[in-house]
Design a protein around this motif. Structure first.
Motif, PDB file in Angstrom:
ATOM      1  N   MET A  25      72.105  56.522 -15.586  1.00 43.04           N
ATOM      2  CA  MET A  25      73.330  57.237 -15.232  1.00 43.04           C
ATOM      3  C   MET A  25      73.034  58.398 -14.278  1.00 43.04           C
ATOM      4  SD  MET A  25      75.196  55.192 -16.754  1.00 43.04           S
ATOM      5  CE  MET A  25      76.736  55.877 -16.205  1.00 43.04           C
ATOM      6  N   TYR A  26      71.864  58.981 -14.423  1.00 39.46           N
ATOM      7  CA  TYR A  26      71.446  60.043 -13.491  1.00 39.46           C
ATOM      8  C   TYR A  26      71.240  59.466 -12.100  1.00 39.46           C
ATOM      9  CZ  TYR A  26      68.477  63.936 -11.789  1.00 39.46           C
ATOM     10  OH  TYR A  26      67.926  64.979 -11.079  1.00 39.46           O
ATOM     11  N   TYR A  27      70.475  58.356 -12.014  1.00 41.49           N
ATOM     12  CA  TYR A  27      70.301  57.684 -10.722  1.00 41.49           C
ATOM     13  C   TYR A  27      71.649  57.385 -10.076  1.00 41.49           C
ATOM     14  CZ  TYR A  27      65.449  56.081 -11.885  1.00 41.49           C
ATOM     15  OH  TYR A  27      64.120  55.986 -12.184  1.00 41.49           O
ATOM     16  N   ARG A  28      72.498  56.738 -10.858  1.00 45.73           N
ATOM     17  CA  ARG A  28      73.780  56.283 -10.309  1.00 45.73           C
ATOM     18  C   ARG A  28      74.626  57.454  -9.824  1.00 45.73           C
ATOM     19  NH1 ARG A  28      75.312  51.861 -15.054  1.00 45.73           N
ATOM     20  NH2 ARG A  28      73.439  50.572 -14.770  1.00 45.73           N
ATOM     21  N   GLY A  29      74.682  58.500 -10.635  1.00 48.71           N
ATOM     22  CA  GLY A  29      75.504  59.646 -10.243  1.00 48.71           C
ATOM     23  C   GLY A  29      75.022  60.298  -8.961  1.00 48.71           C
ATOM     24  N   ILE A  30      73.716  60.579  -8.896  1.00 44.78           N
ATOM     25  CA  ILE A  30      73.152  61.229  -7.714  1.00 44.78           C
ATOM     26  C   ILE A  30      73.318  60.353  -6.478  1.00 44.78           C
ATOM     27  CG2 ILE A  30      70.973  61.926  -6.622  1.00 44.78           C
ATOM     28  CD1 ILE A  30      71.599  64.015  -8.571  1.00 44.78           C
ATOM     29  N   LEU A  31      72.943  59.086  -6.582  1.00 42.04           N
ATOM     30  CA  LEU A  31      72.913  58.223  -5.399  1.00 42.04           C
ATOM     31  C   LEU A  31      74.312  57.849  -4.935  1.00 42.04           C
ATOM     32  CD1 LEU A  31      69.816  56.009  -6.274  1.00 42.04           C
ATOM     33  CD2 LEU A  31      69.930  58.113  -4.917  1.00 42.04           C
ATOM     34  N   ARG A  32      75.222  57.651  -5.863  1.00 39.72           N
ATOM     35  CA  ARG A  32      76.609  57.371  -5.460  1.00 39.72           C
ATOM     36  C   ARG A  32      77.200  58.580  -4.726  1.00 39.72           C
ATOM     37  NH1 ARG A  32      81.835  56.409  -9.333  1.00 39.72           N
ATOM     38  NH2 ARG A  32      83.205  55.499  -7.771  1.00 39.72           N
ATOM     39  N   ALA A  33      76.903  59.780  -5.209  1.00 41.82           N
ATOM     40  CA  ALA A  33      77.421  60.983  -4.557  1.00 41.82           C
ATOM     41  C   ALA A  33      76.773  61.185  -3.190  1.00 41.82           C
ATOM     42  CB  ALA A  33      77.185  62.203  -5.447  1.00 41.82           C
ATOM     43  N   LEU A  34      75.496  60.863  -3.051  1.00 37.95           N
ATOM     44  CA  LEU A  34      74.848  60.954  -1.740  1.00 37.95           C
ATOM     45  C   LEU A  34      75.456  59.941  -0.762  1.00 37.95           C
ATOM     46  CD1 LEU A  34      71.136  61.488  -2.825  1.00 37.95           C
ATOM     47  CD2 LEU A  34      72.545  63.121  -1.551  1.00 37.95           C
ATOM     48  N   HIS A  35      75.729  58.744  -1.256  1.00 32.25           N
ATOM     49  CA  HIS A  35      76.389  57.740  -0.411  1.00 32.25           C
ATOM     50  C   HIS A  35      77.743  58.261   0.074  1.00 32.25           C
ATOM     51  CE1 HIS A  35      78.011  53.831   0.883  1.00 32.25           C
ATOM     52  NE2 HIS A  35      79.104  54.186   0.234  1.00 32.25           N
ATOM     53  N   ALA A  36      78.486  58.885  -0.814  1.00 26.47           N
ATOM     54  CA  ALA A  36      79.805  59.407  -0.446  1.00 26.47           C
ATOM     55  C   ALA A  36      79.708  60.470   0.640  1.00 26.47           C
ATOM     56  CB  ALA A  36      80.507  59.973  -1.679  1.00 26.47           C
ATOM     57  N   ARG A  37      78.550  61.096   0.755  1.00 23.03           N
ATOM     58  CA  ARG A  37      78.341  62.124   1.774  1.00 23.03           C
ATOM     59  C   ARG A  37      77.709  61.549   3.051  1.00 23.03           C
ATOM     60  NH1 ARG A  37      79.244  67.158   0.479  1.00 23.03           N
ATOM     61  NH2 ARG A  37      77.713  67.972   1.960  1.00 23.03           N
ATOM     62  N   GLY A  38      77.632  60.211   3.135  1.00 22.43           N
ATOM     63  CA  GLY A  38      77.220  59.585   4.379  1.00 22.43           C
ATOM     64  C   GLY A  38      75.787  59.123   4.451  1.00 22.43           C
ATOM     65  N   HIS A  39      75.069  59.149   3.336  1.00 21.33           N
ATOM     66  CA  HIS A  39      73.676  58.735   3.335  1.00 21.33           C
ATOM     67  C   HIS A  39      73.548  57.278   2.902  1.00 21.33           C
ATOM     68  CE1 HIS A  39      72.952  62.937   3.971  1.00 21.33           C
ATOM     69  NE2 HIS A  39      73.514  63.246   2.816  1.00 21.33           N
ATOM     70  N   ARG A  40      72.502  56.607   3.382  1.00 28.70           N
ATOM     71  CA  ARG A  40      72.283  55.199   3.075  1.00 28.70           C
ATOM     72  C   ARG A  40      71.087  55.071   2.139  1.00 28.70           C
ATOM     73  NH1 ARG A  40      71.574  53.441   9.070  1.00 28.70           N
ATOM     74  NH2 ARG A  40      71.032  55.654   9.182  1.00 28.70           N
TER      75      ARG A  40
END
Length: 372
Positions: A25-40
């Protein structure tokens, strides 16, 4: 998505399965939020039968590309490492579960003027105790070579310990919540209880579960308790504790919205170091649960004791809280906790912090160059 976002290669345990994987859940939260900010993001995970056979994300998410590599030999992993060479940021998380020692050394070969390499420690107290006890631990010599160390928590004690070991920089990025995933839902009579506790049975957690949860149930034979998570089926427990086994993240949301109170207990190392709340604390708060937590240093930085949660020193105090809480008190504590985490502790907040830690701003060409 911005064309100027970072390309992030992330080597972790599993993004698609939360089975025996507290980091999911930590991975998912961090990475989904980074994706939302334009990161791949490309997430590289091992093909371990347990994880891949218990996916709760049945298909790859649209916010990360998932590459599963074989654990039969290292050829698959070598292909992943070669592909990651083109990333702006390469992350090796702790506790991948296979080839950890190899990966910790090999990712450092990807450092260049345009690629920084980060070690992300999801269990810093355990790592630090291990390398401190054993000066010959292979990871100890690698610590100064990483561009930076990120940790899931730990506060000043962990930061100072890593710096003493030669880390160039150490930045805690605490757990948080994705409010799209964890939020109040309709209660379900299957999970009616006076108190719920949800976590996997781990050696450094079990003793504290005995002290706080099992002891409280012993003291309150007329109250109903619910235990969820993997590994507890063979554990002796009072007859008023109902075990419901493994729960997918969505089911945990329902439990937290149904139980009158929810208990959070820290693992031994986290309790000793303090400042390391697990994702489940924020997930329960975001669901509007009335939280009772064990005492640990730093809790007031995340939730205010007495107003947004209750803090107990032992099982007796847990039992007293269950007995003394009024219906109004349950509602007020849950609502206050939810307001606090939505205002300060979402993964959207943490993604901004990660960008700052990596030296990134949204301006073209703003990522600093790092010399290996």
């Amino acid at each position: 998505m911005s064309s100027h976002g970072l390309r992030i290669a992330f080597f972790g345990s599993s993004l698609v399965s939360a089975w025996w994987n507290g980091a999911a859940m930590y991975y998912r939260g961090i990475l989904r939020a980074l994706h939302a900010r334009g990161h791949r993001v490309t997430f590289y995970e091992p093909d371990l039968p347990g994880s891949q056979g218990h996916r709760d994300l049945p298909v790859a998410p649209d916010w990360a590309r998932v590459v599963v590599y074989s654990v039969e030999g290292t050829d698959g992993l070598e292909r992943c490492l070669e592909e990651a060479r083109s990333a702006d940021v390469v992350v090796k998380a702790s506790g991948v579960g296979v080839f950890d020692e190899l990966l910790e050394a090999r990712v450092l070969e990807l450092q260049s003027g345009h690629t920084q390499v980060v070690f992300w420690d999801l269990d810093a107290p355990v790592t630090l105790e291990r390398v401190t006890r054993n000066p010959e631990d292979p990871f100890r010599a690698l610590i100064p070579r990483y561009d930076r160390i990120l940790t899931q928590g730990g506060g000043d004690p962990v930061v100072l310990a890593y710096r003493d070991l030669g880390a160039r920089d150490c930045i805690p990025v605490y757990s948080a919540v994705d409010p799209d995933v964890h939020h109040p839902v309709l209660p379900d009579v299957r999970f009616d209880c006076d108190m719920a506790f949800l976590d996997e049975r781990l050696p450094d957690l079990e003793r504290r579960v005995e002290s706080f949860f099992l002891r409280a149930a012993d003291l309150l034979p007329d109250k109903q308790f619910l235990l969820g998570g993997d590994g507890w089926s063979g554990r002796q427990r009072p007859s008023n504790i109902r075990y419901v086994g493994h729960l997918a993240p969505g089911e945990r949301n329902v439990v937290r919205s149904t139980a009158r109170t929810v208990l959070d207990v820290s693992r031994d190392g986290m309790a000793r170091f303090g400042f390391s709340p697990a994702p489940r604390l924020f997930e329960a708060a975001s669901a509007g649960a009335c939280l009772i937590t064990d005492a640990w240093e730093g809790i007031e930085l995340f939730l205010e004791p007495g107003r947004e949660c209750l803090v107990a020193q032992d099982g007796l105090e847990v039992a007293e809280a269950v007995l003394c809480l009024t219906d109004d008190g349950v509602r007020e504590l849950g609502a206050a906790a939810r307001r606090r985490v939505l205002a300060e502790h979402t993964y959207a907040h943490r993604a901004v912090q990660v960008e700052q830690a990596l030296g990134y701003t949204s301006r073209p060409g703003s990522l600093r160059e790092f010399v290996a």
